[in-house]
Design a protein around this motif. Sequence first.
Motif, PDB file in Angstrom:
ATOM      1  N   GLN C  12       0.867  -1.122  -0.057  1.00  0.00           N
ATOM      2  CA  GLN C  12       0.121  -0.200  -0.002  1.00  0.00           C
ATOM      3  C   GLN C  12       0.886   1.373   0.048  1.00  0.00           C
ATOM      4  OE1 GLN C  12      -2.327  -1.128   3.389  1.00  0.00           O
ATOM      5  NE2 GLN C  12      -3.997  -1.764   2.078  1.00  0.00           N
ATOM      6  N   SER C  13       1.944   1.246   0.542  1.00  0.00           N
ATOM      7  CA  SER C  13       2.851   2.441   0.599  1.00  0.00           C
ATOM      8  C   SER C  13       3.765   2.581  -0.553  1.00  0.00           C
ATOM      9  CB  SER C  13       3.683   2.264   2.124  1.00  0.00           C
ATOM     10  OG  SER C  13       4.628   1.129   2.158  1.00  0.00           O
ATOM     11  N   SER C  14       4.205   1.291  -1.072  1.00  0.00           N
ATOM     12  CA  SER C  14       5.027   1.571  -2.356  1.00  0.00           C
ATOM     13  C   SER C  14       4.478   1.371  -3.787  1.00  0.00           C
ATOM     14  CB  SER C  14       6.155   0.655  -2.079  1.00  0.00           C
ATOM     15  OG  SER C  14       6.464   0.029  -0.721  1.00  0.00           O
ATOM     16  N   TYR C  15       3.835  -0.108  -3.882  1.00  0.00           N
ATOM     17  CA  TYR C  15       3.596  -0.466  -5.140  1.00  0.00           C
ATOM     18  C   TYR C  15       2.122   0.293  -5.794  1.00  0.00           C
ATOM     19  CZ  TYR C  15       2.686  -3.490  -9.073  1.00  0.00           C
ATOM     20  OH  TYR C  15       2.439  -3.916 -10.389  1.00  0.00           O
ATOM     21  N   PHE C  16       1.072   0.353  -4.831  1.00  0.00           N
ATOM     22  CA  PHE C  16       0.157   1.012  -5.104  1.00  0.00           C
ATOM     23  C   PHE C  16       0.161   2.491  -5.597  1.00  0.00           C
ATOM     24  CE2 PHE C  16      -3.974   2.969  -4.563  1.00  0.00           C
ATOM     25  CZ  PHE C  16      -5.042   2.246  -5.396  1.00  0.00           C
ATOM     26  N   PRO C  17       0.892   3.143  -4.981  1.00  0.00           N
ATOM     27  CA  PRO C  17       0.701   4.686  -4.962  1.00  0.00           C
ATOM     28  C   PRO C  17       1.462   4.795  -6.675  1.00  0.00           C
ATOM     29  CG  PRO C  17       1.347   4.283  -2.770  1.00  0.00           C
ATOM     30  CD  PRO C  17       1.416   3.011  -3.458  1.00  0.00           C
ATOM     31  N   ALA C  18       2.311   3.960  -6.645  1.00  0.00           N
ATOM     32  CA  ALA C  18       3.132   4.176  -8.027  1.00  0.00           C
ATOM     33  C   ALA C  18       2.377   3.528  -9.081  1.00  0.00           C
ATOM     34  CB  ALA C  18       4.612   3.258  -7.966  1.00  0.00           C
ATOM     35  N   ASN C  19       1.306   3.092  -9.078  1.00  0.00           N
ATOM     36  CA  ASN C  19       0.511   2.255  -9.934  1.00  0.00           C
ATOM     37  C   ASN C  19      -1.031   2.592  -9.826  1.00  0.00           C
ATOM     38  OD1 ASN C  19       2.516   0.536 -11.489  1.00  0.00           O
ATOM     39  ND2 ASN C  19       2.830   0.070  -9.400  1.00  0.00           N
ATOM     40  N   GLN C  20      -1.325   3.733  -9.102  1.00  0.00           N
ATOM     41  CA  GLN C  20      -2.640   4.242  -8.768  1.00  0.00           C
ATOM     42  C   GLN C  20      -3.569   4.068  -9.944  1.00  0.00           C
ATOM     43  OE1 GLN C  20      -2.791   7.176  -5.793  1.00  0.00           O
ATOM     44  NE2 GLN C  20      -4.774   6.978  -5.758  1.00  0.00           N
ATOM     45  N   GLU C  21      -3.037   4.908 -11.015  1.00  0.00           N
ATOM     46  CA  GLU C  21      -3.813   4.915 -12.084  1.00  0.00           C
ATOM     47  C   GLU C  21      -4.311   3.655 -12.591  1.00  0.00           C
ATOM     48  OE1 GLU C  21      -3.368   7.812 -16.327  1.00  0.00           O
ATOM     49  OE2 GLU C  21      -1.802   7.693 -14.896  1.00  0.00           O
ATOM     50  N   LEU C  22      -3.376   2.789 -12.770  1.00  0.00           N
ATOM     51  CA  LEU C  22      -4.007   1.648 -13.413  1.00  0.00           C
ATOM     52  C   LEU C  22      -4.968   0.908 -12.517  1.00  0.00           C
ATOM     53  CD1 LEU C  22      -3.726  -1.102 -15.229  1.00  0.00           C
ATOM     54  CD2 LEU C  22      -2.104  -1.910 -13.457  1.00  0.00           C
ATOM     55  N   PHE C  23      -4.853   0.898 -11.194  1.00  0.00           N
ATOM     56  CA  PHE C  23      -5.655   0.259 -10.200  1.00  0.00           C
ATOM     57  C   PHE C  23      -6.988   0.904 -10.667  1.00  0.00           C
ATOM     58  CE2 PHE C  23      -2.126  -1.793  -8.320  1.00  0.00           C
ATOM     59  CZ  PHE C  23      -2.759  -2.970  -7.851  1.00  0.00           C
ATOM     60  N   GLU C  24      -6.994   2.260 -10.602  1.00  0.00           N
ATOM     61  CA  GLU C  24      -8.414   3.274 -10.759  1.00  0.00           C
ATOM     62  C   GLU C  24      -9.059   2.649 -12.031  1.00  0.00           C
ATOM     63  OE1 GLU C  24      -6.857   7.022  -8.152  1.00  0.00           O
ATOM     64  OE2 GLU C  24      -7.372   7.080  -9.976  1.00  0.00           O
ATOM     65  N   GLN C  25      -8.346   2.667 -12.991  1.00  0.00           N
ATOM     66  CA  GLN C  25      -8.825   2.135 -14.144  1.00  0.00           C
ATOM     67  C   GLN C  25      -9.338   0.853 -14.291  1.00  0.00           C
ATOM     68  OE1 GLN C  25      -6.105   2.735 -17.357  1.00  0.00           O
ATOM     69  NE2 GLN C  25      -6.777   0.969 -18.631  1.00  0.00           N
ATOM     70  N   LEU C  26      -8.727  -0.173 -13.735  1.00  0.00           N
ATOM     71  CA  LEU C  26      -9.220  -1.378 -13.628  1.00  0.00           C
ATOM     72  C   LEU C  26     -10.434  -1.740 -12.628  1.00  0.00           C
ATOM     73  CD1 LEU C  26      -5.840  -3.340 -13.392  1.00  0.00           C
ATOM     74  CD2 LEU C  26      -7.388  -3.620 -15.123  1.00  0.00           C
ATOM     75  N   ALA C  27     -10.489  -0.584 -11.816  1.00  0.00           N
ATOM     76  CA  ALA C  27     -11.379  -0.680 -10.726  1.00  0.00           C
ATOM     77  C   ALA C  27     -12.965  -0.842 -11.553  1.00  0.00           C
ATOM     78  CB  ALA C  27     -11.684   0.378  -9.770  1.00  0.00           C
ATOM     79  N   ASP C  28     -12.982  -0.261 -12.866  1.00  0.00           N
ATOM     80  CA  ASP C  28     -14.243  -0.238 -13.570  1.00  0.00           C
ATOM     81  C   ASP C  28     -14.687  -1.496 -14.209  1.00  0.00           C
ATOM     82  OD1 ASP C  28     -14.799   2.140 -12.964  1.00  0.00           O
ATOM     83  OD2 ASP C  28     -13.743   3.091 -14.700  1.00  0.00           O
ATOM     84  N   GLY C  29     -13.747  -2.391 -14.556  1.00  0.00           N
ATOM     85  CA  GLY C  29     -13.767  -3.827 -15.042  1.00  0.00           C
ATOM     86  C   GLY C  29     -12.322  -4.306 -15.420  1.00  0.00           C
ATOM     87  N   GLN C  30     -12.660  -5.465 -15.586  1.00  0.00           N
ATOM     88  CA  GLN C  30     -11.482  -6.265 -16.077  1.00  0.00           C
ATOM     89  C   GLN C  30     -11.359  -6.710 -17.597  1.00  0.00           C
ATOM     90  OE1 GLN C  30     -11.009 -10.124 -14.358  1.00  0.00           O
ATOM     91  NE2 GLN C  30     -13.214 -10.322 -13.763  1.00  0.00           N
ATOM     92  N   LYS C  31     -10.393  -6.852 -18.147  1.00  0.00           N
ATOM     93  CA  LYS C  31     -10.221  -7.203 -19.557  1.00  0.00           C
ATOM     94  C   LYS C  31      -8.925  -8.207 -19.719  1.00  0.00           C
ATOM     95  CE  LYS C  31     -11.929  -7.221 -23.669  1.00  0.00           C
ATOM     96  NZ  LYS C  31     -13.255  -8.016 -23.695  1.00  0.00           N
ATOM     97  N   PRO C  32      -8.974  -9.220 -19.009  1.00  0.00           N
ATOM     98  CA  PRO C  32      -7.777 -10.172 -19.271  1.00  0.00           C
ATOM     99  C   PRO C  32      -7.710 -10.972 -20.623  1.00  0.00           C
ATOM    100  CG  PRO C  32      -9.614 -11.283 -17.612  1.00  0.00           C
ATOM    101  CD  PRO C  32      -9.921 -10.064 -18.060  1.00  0.00           C
ATOM    102  N   GLN C  33      -6.698 -11.483 -20.906  1.00  0.00           N
ATOM    103  CA  GLN C  33      -6.769 -12.072 -22.189  1.00  0.00           C
ATOM    104  C   GLN C  33      -6.512 -13.710 -22.047  1.00  0.00           C
ATOM    105  OE1 GLN C  33      -6.679 -10.286 -25.293  1.00  0.00           O
ATOM    106  NE2 GLN C  33      -7.262  -8.636 -23.837  1.00  0.00           N
ATOM    107  N   VAL C  34      -6.165 -13.987 -20.801  1.00  0.00           N
ATOM    108  CA  VAL C  34      -5.922 -15.449 -20.731  1.00  0.00           C
ATOM    109  C   VAL C  34      -6.394 -16.118 -19.581  1.00  0.00           C
ATOM    110  CG1 VAL C  34      -4.034 -16.979 -20.072  1.00  0.00           C
ATOM    111  CG2 VAL C  34      -3.578 -15.191 -21.870  1.00  0.00           C
ATOM    112  N   LEU C  35      -7.077 -17.457 -19.660  1.00  0.00           N
ATOM    113  CA  LEU C  35      -7.547 -18.013 -18.620  1.00  0.00           C
ATOM    114  C   LEU C  35      -6.496 -18.897 -18.261  1.00  0.00           C
ATOM    115  CD1 LEU C  35      -9.462 -19.337 -16.486  1.00  0.00           C
ATOM    116  CD2 LEU C  35     -10.460 -20.477 -18.464  1.00  0.00           C
ATOM    117  N   PHE C  36      -5.936 -18.659 -16.911  1.00  0.00           N
ATOM    118  CA  PHE C  36      -4.772 -19.440 -16.450  1.00  0.00           C
ATOM    119  C   PHE C  36      -5.186 -20.584 -15.620  1.00  0.00           C
ATOM    120  CE2 PHE C  36      -0.712 -20.766 -14.727  1.00  0.00           C
ATOM    121  CZ  PHE C  36       0.097 -20.457 -15.804  1.00  0.00           C
TER     122      PHE C  36
END
Lengths: 263, 263, 263, 263, 263, 263
Positions: C12-36
């Motif tokens: 929460q203190s390191s990774y998230f702030p650095a990638n916050q935009e991505l998370f906020e964008q993903l919060a609306d919906g996922q679009k994965p390409q692969v079922l693993f």
Amino acid sequence: MRKLLQGLQHFQSSYFPANQELFEQLADGQKPQVLFITCSDSRIVPHLITQSGVGDLFIIRNAGNLVPPFGSANGGEGAAIEYAIHALGIEQVIICGHSNCGAMKGLLKLERLRTEMPLVYEWLQHAESTRRLIQENYSDLKGDELLAITMAENVVTQIENLKTYPVIRSKLHQNKMAIYGWLFEIETGEVLSYNPNTDEFEVPQTLLSNIPDELYVSTSAPPIAEAEEVAIVRKHNSGNLPPWLSSAQAQRIYQGSAQGSTK
Amino acid sequence: MRKLLQGLQHFQSSYFPANQELFEQLADGQKPQVLFITCSDSRIVPHLITQSGVGDLFIIRNAGNLVPPFGSANGGEGAAIEYAIHALGIEQVIICGHSNCGAMKGLLKLERLRTEMPLVYEWLQHAESTRRLIQENYSDLKGDELLAITMAENVVTQIENLKTYPVIRSKLHQNKMAIYGWLFEIETGEVLSYNPNTDEFEVPQTLLSNIPDELYVSTSAPPIAEAEEVAIVRKHNSGNLPPWLSSAQAQRIYQGSAQGSTK
Amino acid sequence: MRKLLQGLQHFQSSYFPANQELFEQLADGQKPQVLFITCSDSRIVPHLITQSGVGDLFIIRNAGNLVPPFGSANGGEGAAIEYAIHALGIEQVIICGHSNCGAMKGLLKLERLRTEMPLVYEWLQHAESTRRLIQENYSDLKGDELLAITMAENVVTQIENLKTYPVIRSKLHQNKMAIYGWLFEIETGEVLSYNPNTDEFEVPQTLLSNIPDELYVSTSAPPIAEAEEVAIVRKHNSGNLPPWLSSAQAQRIYQGSAQGSTK
Amino acid sequence: MRKLLQGLQHFQSSYFPANQELFEQLADGQKPQVLFITCSDSRIVPHLITQSGVGDLFIIRNAGNLVPPFGSANGGEGAAIEYAIHALGIEQVIICGHSNCGAMKGLLKLERLRTEMPLVYEWLQHAESTRRLIQENYSDLKGDELLAITMAENVVTQIENLKTYPVIRSKLHQNKMAIYGWLFEIETGEVLSYNPNTDEFEVPQTLLSNIPDELYVSTSAPPIAEAEEVAIVRKHNSGNLPPWLSSAQAQRIYQGSAQGSTK
Amino acid sequence: MRKLLQGLQHFQSSYFPANQELFEQLADGQKPQVLFITCSDSRIVPHLITQSGVGDLFIIRNAGNLVPPFGSANGGEGAAIEYAIHALGIEQVIICGHSNCGAMKGLLKLERLRTEMPLVYEWLQHAESTRRLIQENYSDLKGDELLAITMAENVVTQIENLKTYPVIRSKLHQNKMAIYGWLFEIETGEVLSYNPNTDEFEVPQTLLSNIPDELYVSTSAPPIAEAEEVAIVRKHNSGNLPPWLSSAQAQRIYQGSAQGSTK
Amino acid sequence: MRKLLQGLQHFQSSYFPANQELFEQLADGQKPQVLFITCSDSRIVPHLITQSGVGDLFIIRNAGNLVPPFGSANGGEGAAIEYAIHALGIEQVIICGHSNCGAMKGLLKLERLRTEMPLVYEWLQHAESTRRLIQENYSDLKGDELLAITMAENVVTQIENLKTYPVIRSKLHQNKMAIYGWLFEIETGEVLSYNPNTDEFEVPQTLLSNIPDELYVSTSAPPIAEAEEVAIVRKHNSGNLPPWLSSAQAQRIYQGSAQGSTK
């Protein structure tokens, strides 16, 4: 019932005495070569179609010639498959669908069956792969054409399902298992066989092309219908396709969707 | 496979052309009179035994001619029963067991199947009523005798099971349903039929006694095996009992336990 | 637990702030390409192996990376497959087994689990096709070798099972579905991929041979482990085979049984 | 797929060589401390959230992070739970739900899924306790608020379900089992943990309050994302509640119904 | 049977006429306050133990007073629970086990039942949590002591199972549901009640301590056994423990394992 | 709850001391003569109706007094039946339905229950034979009349289902099993018993006609309600039929369809 009992009397007074030796021999054990899975439909008589004798075919019959995926049903299908392959050593399976199939008709209007015929409804869940494929890929078809492609795709579905059985997978690994998908047209008496390489249904006799022109010899019991042989060369209209389909329609149906790209 | 394909060619070149009209007529729909439930065994050919034609018999075949009690299995049996009774209006059911049945042999040594043929093991749970009855009541029998009584009791078990199906119970209530239990002896070609009143298996032809001595006439398709009729009066040894049982043994077996008192 | 909470705080203190935009964008919906689909084993970290980012992989994890045949289980596998394919439109599936798999070890001594771990015992019934194939075809192997081939054949079994799902079969029909079978070797970090044409497991990178030599670019989130790239050309010993198998052994194992003749 | 293969190559050329020793050591066996049960959703990466290393987490992933009650499903969940607790000796379980969960959305409009995604429909029956609780107690909510409380109550439902597993109950009896319910907010990176004493979800870090202020030290593999630590003290708005909920709404949601009287 | 019919005649000639009004009133609908779940055992008569009248108790009885976890059984238990809570609005449930229980005896030698009483064997799988807990935590006990703790732990298991039912969970959320676990000692007529706070079984009358000393008044039907009241103050030996257990033994048994540490 | 606890105290202070010897004797084992299967309904008190004592009746109670066909349910019914017959040696079974039954009401509007009470809905599938029979044969009835015939036919359905249990079938074969179908009218206190020979429900006391006019003597515990005997000769209106049915209606209902012809 009276008719059946008369038939039984007839069988006992005529057919049985003439073939008594065979029955006595078979009484010790069976040694069929083929597992034949087909519909319960009264118009399908496997021994008649294949002119097989007593002891030739191990047979599973249910509504729609379905083979539920391994583990998904506790009915008789899995047990009979296991017994045929493991206990009897059978190495050839034919799954035979047919035209005008009531089960396939039901599959195309499934929801309506839920309250009226709940057991049929449940059973047809095992053909859900067929139903979904048809719904998502052939929404433009209807009537006989839709029913025909449903029957055909359903046979392919059941072949896939069959492969999930442990005894089948083990034999396939050993290259000791052949699975055939057949379609029987009641109206024409024609049979088409699935070719996994081309994803098409073809006249199986073409597979016989490289067979020496030997005489028709039954190695076991006399064929059940012993009418004299008529030297007719069947003429298949437009490349072995069902007569009630135009060549173009049929071509589209039986060839699947060739386009598309793997990634 | 080659043999089957040759048979198929034979069917198409001889039988079909000679009966084309019937097939074309049947292509529109089936109207069978009888639901015939029998074993997958290759030595049982219902159309042969009953000399029935195409379109006469709606057929379920599985290992051991079992009818799982209503709701206990999600295989094809229940759906085919429901379809036969409700959709086709069939009012007669024959459950046909047979001698030398592999499934019944398995039932008598059930535990051994658990790991080797797990699906057969599971499937035979639906014949647990037969197994327990045999175990608790015929512990003194063995070999052929034990197998014979197992086969016979199993047919009775399946009749009981069949009665639990909603479509069957409703028709029974209306007196529009007849259920027959048959035993087919491969070695002799003989068929015995269950009589619920006496709890014995009897030669079904006795039921024909009051039938006028009319000629054998098939009302639909020509019987599948049309050998010329031989005027033989079958002689049943020791009162229609299987030849490999002494009269006393057999009597005990097929008559059930008559003594005992209700409370 | 303390360690996990510290890790959480760290995230929460390191990774998230650095990638916050991505998370906020993903919060609306996922679009994965692969079922693993892989094992629950703690040594398998899909995002690490594939250097994938948040939002890239829709993941199913269970013991033994099994895919019960359609209709045979009411656990989470089928629902997640259906959701991935139908709701998310995923068109690529990876089933990833791994070396030293506890579930596969259990499968090889299945009977012992029945009372001690009954749920594992039941679950492994869905790998019965693997077990039977191994038992009937590799009875000469043992130890690591036996485990390795079990792991490999099991992945192939699950691919077959996967094909019975309606959503999968429909997409396969459209040529819009690719199914990959992977083996991950914990010890070497190596991954082999199943080639259905040769029935062998191969280094998947060979598939990349015709890929232009572009730079490694992640299109979404930064890969989870972003160590600097080391220019190592991995050397595969004896044709990309597991190092603990002799070339001859391995060859036999991964090539299946090529001999045998179809009929 | 190309991207994944590039990632794989990247993993093999960079991460693996740098951590080869760890992998070689893990190749002999795993010793995870935590069973982590979460959703298949591509936006949830357990290792990332908890900054865990290879070998730390035994993971079950399915749609909706459900734990069917013991005996109610024959999918992979029960087997993986049994294996984790009994074979691996794990004594801590985290059930981690998340915001914007597709499965929870489905649960709120369940009937619509019946024909379109029948497997998802069936699977969500295992969350029926959640659905009914929401329907009967939160009929006044809608939209995000409704979804949030559904996600939260669902985690509590699954904790209850988990307690019915024999291996869990036995460990609970010994006080050797801790079960945590987590909620992960994709948008904020925040995690809340269920407190059974207060029936509320709280920031789990508060549990760390009495932990000496040691440095963040990973005892096993380097954390998967090793960005440099940023000394941020996260500020939780209005008592650690989701930002899109008003304080009053959230309070009501996460505190359950405190009133009512036992009898 | 004769005895029952005489009893019936007796009921109709004596009890019914004297309480006809009540029956006529009840004929319109029931309004029970308690769902009473107990064993099929002939020695347990709920109405007798609780001196309840007609219309007071909605009753489920099966072997071992089990409550299969939600979704794990399709027998009558779930339906009756759902009907009791949802349709009748019952808010109190008593699960009542008893001493010398045949089902619990069976649970302690489960494997022996597999072939002899397969249905009992299957049914007792729903008490697997009890069996495993006993096996892993009380391996030092045997005989009556072992049976007593099994009976007690089983009641706790069933309480946990009950909580997984949607209708129960929803009512618990509203604080409108009370679940009681009772043990009935046939020999002493004593009843102990589970206290979840202490994890012990206690004499439930202690809960009555703060009840004003009102007279015993039945609000509905006259209690089924209306013997005159005897002013006996029961003396509980050694703190309300079963008389056949030493105080030390019993203490250990009913107090669970207090040691152990959470993490 | 307070009332129950008071009742318990009452039981312990009055009834138990007076019958302590019986309880002590029963503590060693039960020896019931009858398996009594009835509804969970609070208005049915088997011991009251039959004036039975402690230890006389082994009891199964569920919603609708259903007996799922053998193998169709994994709830408590089958296990209790097996235990009663095999372990306890019981040879008499009573299946007792009753008027104003909520389960039967539900059966008549089944589809409405699917979402509101899904467990009841599923459970009532085991009474599908009853539902279909009613729907197909009594479409002209409604209200009380319809409910009455449903209750009656349902008892007959359950008798059929009961016969599919292995332990039952084996005992029936030995003539050591008697199965009774009872209807209890709450309003009148009347009980009718099914006569399989006439397919009608009759007053069971007629079976007692040839019983010497001995005094009413309980052989075990004192009957639960010991009111003094009143010499009332019950007058049955119009041949023992429910008072709210006209003689003609009732006659039609309880006599089934006599017409129809077997084939």
